[in-house]
Design a protein around this motif. Structure first.
Motif, PDB file in Angstrom:
ATOM      1  N   LEU A  28       0.824  -1.201   0.000  1.00 31.98           N
ATOM      2  CA  LEU A  28       0.000   0.000   0.000  1.00 31.98           C
ATOM      3  C   LEU A  28       0.858   1.251   0.000  1.00 31.98           C
ATOM      4  CD1 LEU A  28      -2.703   1.488   0.213  1.00 31.98           C
ATOM      5  CD2 LEU A  28      -2.553   1.186   2.711  1.00 31.98           C
ATOM      6  N   LEU A  70      -7.960   5.444   8.175  1.00 34.14           N
ATOM      7  CA  LEU A  70      -8.286   4.504   7.110  1.00 34.14           C
ATOM      8  C   LEU A  70      -8.368   3.099   7.700  1.00 34.14           C
ATOM      9  CD1 LEU A  70      -8.587   3.939   3.995  1.00 34.14           C
ATOM     10  CD2 LEU A  70      -6.156   3.348   4.065  1.00 34.14           C
ATOM     11  N   PRO A  96      -8.610  -0.398   6.129  1.00 31.79           N
ATOM     12  CA  PRO A  96      -8.635  -1.198   4.905  1.00 31.79           C
ATOM     13  C   PRO A  96      -8.809  -2.689   5.198  1.00 31.79           C
ATOM     14  CG  PRO A  96      -6.368  -0.745   5.503  1.00 31.79           C
ATOM     15  CD  PRO A  96      -7.233  -0.126   6.572  1.00 31.79           C
ATOM     16  N   MET A 148      -5.483  -6.775   1.031  1.00 29.24           N
ATOM     17  CA  MET A 148      -5.074  -6.303  -0.289  1.00 29.24           C
ATOM     18  C   MET A 148      -4.109  -7.289  -0.931  1.00 29.24           C
ATOM     19  SD  MET A 148      -4.514  -2.253   0.579  1.00 29.24           S
ATOM     20  CE  MET A 148      -4.083  -2.535   2.299  1.00 29.24           C
ATOM     21  N   ASN A 189      -8.487  -6.606  -2.246  1.00 30.92           N
ATOM     22  CA  ASN A 189      -8.484  -5.347  -2.973  1.00 30.92           C
ATOM     23  C   ASN A 189      -7.139  -5.097  -3.649  1.00 30.92           C
ATOM     24  OD1 ASN A 189     -11.011  -4.244  -2.812  1.00 30.92           O
ATOM     25  ND2 ASN A 189     -10.437  -2.508  -1.521  1.00 30.92           N
ATOM     26  N   ASP A 229      -6.422   0.894  -5.488  1.00 31.75           N
ATOM     27  CA  ASP A 229      -7.739   1.426  -5.159  1.00 31.75           C
ATOM     28  C   ASP A 229      -7.762   2.008  -3.748  1.00 31.75           C
ATOM     29  OD1 ASP A 229      -8.660   0.645  -7.656  1.00 31.75           O
ATOM     30  OD2 ASP A 229      -9.338  -1.310  -6.940  1.00 31.75           O
ATOM     31  N   THR A 230      -7.086   1.335  -2.817  1.00 30.62           N
ATOM     32  CA  THR A 230      -7.015   1.856  -1.456  1.00 30.62           C
ATOM     33  C   THR A 230      -6.200   3.145  -1.419  1.00 30.62           C
ATOM     34  OG1 THR A 230      -7.148  -0.420  -0.639  1.00 30.62           O
ATOM     35  CG2 THR A 230      -6.465   1.259   0.930  1.00 30.62           C
ATOM     36  N   VAL A 245     -12.331   0.783   3.516  1.00 28.54           N
ATOM     37  CA  VAL A 245     -12.181   0.416   2.111  1.00 28.54           C
ATOM     38  C   VAL A 245     -11.792  -1.054   2.047  1.00 28.54           C
ATOM     39  CG1 VAL A 245     -11.003   0.905  -0.058  1.00 28.54           C
ATOM     40  CG2 VAL A 245     -11.385   2.751   1.579  1.00 28.54           C
ATOM     41  N   CYS A 246     -12.649  -1.856   1.472  1.00 33.16           N
ATOM     42  CA  CYS A 246     -12.357  -3.284   1.415  1.00 33.16           C
ATOM     43  C   CYS A 246     -13.032  -3.901   0.194  1.00 33.16           C
ATOM     44  CB  CYS A 246     -12.820  -3.990   2.693  1.00 33.16           C
ATOM     45  SG  CYS A 246     -14.546  -3.780   3.112  1.00 33.16           S
TER      46      CYS A 246
END
Length: 228
Positions: free
Chosen positions: A16, A167, A169, A172, A193, A197-198, A219-220
């Motif tokens: 990330l 955040l 998440p 990912m 993910n 996008d994250t 965000v997931c």
């Protein structure tokens, strides 16, 4: 985030963090990195083991002073070694909490004078396991629950001075899972993910107009099993 803004990213050499570095650069910002490994070519960085929180503070100040200040900090560095509490060595358990929680606070503490001067922004990275506890993840859950509490308190403490976003998440597609025992790796059908996008969600928080705070973002993947 204005063009030319300076954004410090912890863990910016992979996963990330690397996706955030790319997104900042594409948006016309200047990414800086704290990590144990070098980031993409040309990105200013300081080598740092974030488990050493005093070293993390010093490295943050070094990068900020070299760059003439900071406009934002994104604490994307993280690690985990899953296992039963009795089976995870104490040194490993402590290191997870140090990297995931204590370094988050240390970097932001060192960055505060620079962020206050610029009216800057902070995005901390917790996890869906910061709001939902699971077995064999006592260190990671302790750290990420701590990031949630720390960030909410920081937002209250600095309201009107800097802009703070939490955040949360889900999983990912990164190297985060690579060195785990097979029983703790996502299966071949796992829905994860894309970190890009994250990272875009982080940029959404960083680019809000003055006075507008995105306090929390989850965000997931659409079928994330660890949320809610």
């Amino acid at each position: 985030m204005k063009a030319g803004s300076t954004v410090l990213v912890t863990g910016g050499s992979s996963g990330l963090g690397a996706a955030v570095v790319t997104a900042v650069a594409v948006a016309g910002g200047r990414p800086l990195v704290l990590d144990r490994q070098p980031p993409a070519d040309g990105v200013p960085w300081v080598e740092c083991d974030l488990a050493d929180t005093r070293a993390a503070e010093a490295a943050t100040r070094t990068l900020a002073e070299r760059s003439g200040g900071l406009d934002a900090v994104v604490t994307a560095a993280g690690m985990d070694v899953p296992g039963r509490l009795a089976d995870v060595p104490g040194e490993t358990w402590d290191r997870i909490v140090a990297v995931d929680l204590l370094a988050t606070a240390a970097v932001i503490r060192a960055a505060l004078p620079f962020l206050e001067a610029s009216g800057g922004r902070v995005v901390t990275v917790a996890s869906t396991l910061g709001v939902k506890a699971v077995s064999d993840a006592t260190a990671y859950c302790a750290a990420k629950f701590g990031v949630v509490g720390f960030t909410r308190a920081l937002a209250a403490e600095t309201a009107g001075t800097i802009n703070v976003t939490l955040l949360i998440p889900g999983g990912m597609r990164t190297a985060f899972f690579d060195h785990r025992d097979p029983q703790y790796k996502p299966g071949p059908d796992a829905i994860l993910n894309d970190p890009t996008d994250t990272a875009n969600a982080i940029m959404f928080a960083l680019t809000q107009p003055p006075g507008c705070a995105i306090r929390e973002l989850t965000v997931c993947a659409e079928q994330e099993t660890s949320y809610p």
